[in-house]
Design a protein around this motif. Sequence first.
Motif, short mmCIF file in Angstrom:
data_model
loop_
_atom_site.label_atom_id
_atom_site.label_comp_id
_atom_site.label_asym_id
_atom_site.label_seq_id
_atom_site.Cartn_x
_atom_site.Cartn_y
_atom_site.Cartn_z
N THR A 26 0.86 -1.18 0.00
CA THR A 26 0.00 0.00 0.00
C THR A 26 0.90 1.23 0.00
OG1 THR A 26 -0.10 -0.01 2.42
CG2 THR A 26 -1.90 -1.12 1.24
N HIS A 27 0.40 2.33 -0.57
CA HIS A 27 1.20 3.55 -0.73
C HIS A 27 0.31 4.75 -0.46
CE1 HIS A 27 4.12 0.87 -2.65
NE2 HIS A 27 3.05 0.33 -3.20
N LEU A 28 0.65 5.53 0.57
CA LEU A 28 -0.19 6.62 1.03
C LEU A 28 0.52 7.97 0.93
CD1 LEU A 28 -1.58 5.03 4.32
CD2 LEU A 28 -2.47 4.80 1.99
N TYR A 29 -0.26 9.01 0.59
CA TYR A 29 0.31 10.35 0.44
C TYR A 29 -0.73 11.40 0.84
CZ TYR A 29 3.14 7.51 -2.69
OH TYR A 29 3.91 6.50 -3.21
N SER A 30 -0.23 12.59 1.17
CA SER A 30 -1.13 13.73 1.39
C SER A 30 -0.36 15.03 1.17
CB SER A 30 -1.70 13.71 2.82
OG SER A 30 -0.67 13.91 3.77
N ASP A 31 -1.12 16.09 0.93
CA ASP A 31 -0.54 17.42 0.76
C ASP A 31 -1.57 18.42 1.26
OD1 ASP A 31 0.54 19.83 0.02
OD2 ASP A 31 1.20 19.17 -1.97
N GLY A 32 -1.40 18.86 2.51
CA GLY A 32 -2.38 19.71 3.15
C GLY A 32 -2.47 21.12 2.60
N ARG A 33 -1.59 21.49 1.70
CA ARG A 33 -1.63 22.83 1.12
C ARG A 33 -2.88 23.06 0.27
NH1 ARG A 33 3.96 22.96 -1.94
NH2 ARG A 33 3.18 20.86 -2.45
N HIS A 34 -3.55 21.97 -0.12
CA HIS A 34 -4.69 22.09 -1.02
C HIS A 34 -6.03 22.00 -0.30
CE1 HIS A 34 -1.90 21.94 -4.37
NE2 HIS A 34 -1.33 20.89 -3.80
N HIS A 35 -6.02 22.32 0.98
CA HIS A 35 -7.24 22.24 1.79
C HIS A 35 -8.44 22.91 1.14
CE1 HIS A 35 -9.98 24.29 4.60
NE2 HIS A 35 -9.91 23.18 5.33
N ASP A 36 -8.24 24.10 0.61
CA ASP A 36 -9.37 24.89 0.14
C ASP A 36 -10.01 24.38 -1.15
OD1 ASP A 36 -8.84 26.46 2.29
OD2 ASP A 36 -8.10 28.18 1.17
N ALA A 37 -9.39 23.41 -1.79
CA ALA A 37 -9.95 22.87 -3.03
C ALA A 37 -11.08 21.89 -2.77
CB ALA A 37 -8.86 22.20 -3.86
N LEU A 38 -11.09 21.28 -1.59
CA LEU A 38 -12.12 20.29 -1.27
C LEU A 38 -12.20 20.14 0.25
CD1 LEU A 38 -14.20 18.18 -2.07
CD2 LEU A 38 -12.33 16.56 -2.48
N TYR A 39 -13.27 20.65 0.83
CA TYR A 39 -13.39 20.62 2.28
C TYR A 39 -14.85 20.80 2.68
CZ TYR A 39 -14.03 25.71 2.16
OH TYR A 39 -14.51 26.97 1.91
N VAL A 40 -15.14 20.65 3.96
CA VAL A 40 -16.46 20.94 4.51
C VAL A 40 -16.33 22.18 5.38
CG1 VAL A 40 -18.25 20.14 6.10
CG2 VAL A 40 -17.33 18.59 4.38
N ASP A 41 -17.21 23.16 5.17
CA ASP A 41 -17.05 24.45 5.82
C ASP A 41 -17.66 24.49 7.22
OD1 ASP A 41 -19.73 24.45 5.21
OD2 ASP A 41 -19.70 26.28 4.01
N GLY A 42 -17.38 23.47 8.00
CA GLY A 42 -17.87 23.43 9.38
C GLY A 42 -17.17 22.35 10.18
N GLY A 43 -17.34 22.40 11.48
CA GLY A 43 -16.74 21.41 12.36
C GLY A 43 -16.80 21.86 13.81
N PRO A 44 -16.60 20.95 14.76
CA PRO A 44 -16.72 21.29 16.18
C PRO A 44 -15.81 22.43 16.62
CG PRO A 44 -16.59 18.90 15.89
CD PRO A 44 -16.29 19.51 14.56
N SER A 45 -14.57 22.45 16.14
CA SER A 45 -13.61 23.44 16.60
C SER A 45 -13.71 24.77 15.87
CB SER A 45 -12.18 22.89 16.46
OG SER A 45 -11.23 23.81 16.94
N SER A 46 -14.25 24.75 14.65
CA SER A 46 -14.26 25.98 13.84
C SER A 46 -15.60 26.71 13.91
CB SER A 46 -13.92 25.65 12.39
OG SER A 46 -14.80 24.66 11.87
N THR A 47 -16.68 26.02 13.61
CA THR A 47 -17.99 26.68 13.53
C THR A 47 -19.04 26.08 14.47
OG1 THR A 47 -18.78 25.24 11.76
CG2 THR A 47 -17.57 27.23 11.10
N GLN A 48 -18.69 24.97 15.10
CA GLN A 48 -19.63 24.23 15.97
C GLN A 48 -20.86 23.76 15.20
OE1 GLN A 48 -18.67 27.71 17.46
NE2 GLN A 48 -16.81 26.48 17.47
#
Length: 324
Positions: free
Chosen positions: A185-207
Amino acid sequence: MPLRAQVIGHGAYLPETIWTNDELARKVETSDDWIVKRTGIRQRHIAAEGELTSDLAVAACRQALERAGVSANSVDLIVCATATPDETFPATATRVQAQLGMTRGAAFDVQAVCSGFVYGLAVADNFLRVGQAKTALVVGAETFSRILDWNDRGTCVLFGDGAGAVLLRAQGCNGGNGDRGLLSTHLYSDGRHHDALYVDGGPSSTQTTGYLRMEGREVFRHAVVRMSEAIDTALEANDLTPGDIDWLVPHQANVRIIEAMAKRLNLPMERVVVTVDRHANTSAASIPLALDEAASDGRLQANELLLLDAMGGGFTWGSAVLRW
């Protein structure tokens, strides 16, 4: 003797309610022709009111256990890949554990969005390889319909609900790529692209839960590049060529991305498992749902070589090579 995780059971669950593109066109400004041309999607399954992600996961896991003839109390580990958990905590996997009647081992969630099932496979595979577990359930389960903005035609037409699971067992092997089970198995990530695909809510940000937001063109461009890279890495790691692959089982987001991956492997579409037309994008559930369908209808035969490939929000992406 080295250990390898072999698939000994598979299962799936899709909610009863189906929304076609024409039905969606009555809710939002779109059309069947517009959706099919851009995505290949014709319909999707939608969870019923009160039907939770854990309910979908339990149904898929039960089927995998029944097909393998294995009891829940023989399972050492449950890894649930989901971006739509029942609650902020505890892990949805623990609700699955309880409903299955499993009273031993461990259960936890993995969150890598559409790459979640590949991530879950990697986690379980490592547990099995080092002997920390012998039998593991990996389930991808999603109720994306709960986080969609049904006024946003650019996203709401793309997703559906469902769950798929595999039951893995550690078996001794020779260590070569001819042995059955997960080769790598081969896993990767690149957090710099957060704004391209996300959910605009969560417990810590918007409750709040929030809604899915996506820059479609940016995601498409990265998906083709990153999934291709993951394919190349998987082949190289196992000393394989594209001609060695019997089946491509990709994340089911867009038929054009799937066709691009098949072209890279020089595989005819007849050797690619495609469910996006009927399931839409079920995120972490898409690959195990596709695996289950192809295994259930007899397409997948013992000892055939499968390449799994996915990309999701984060960005995350990854691949896995599996000898069925």
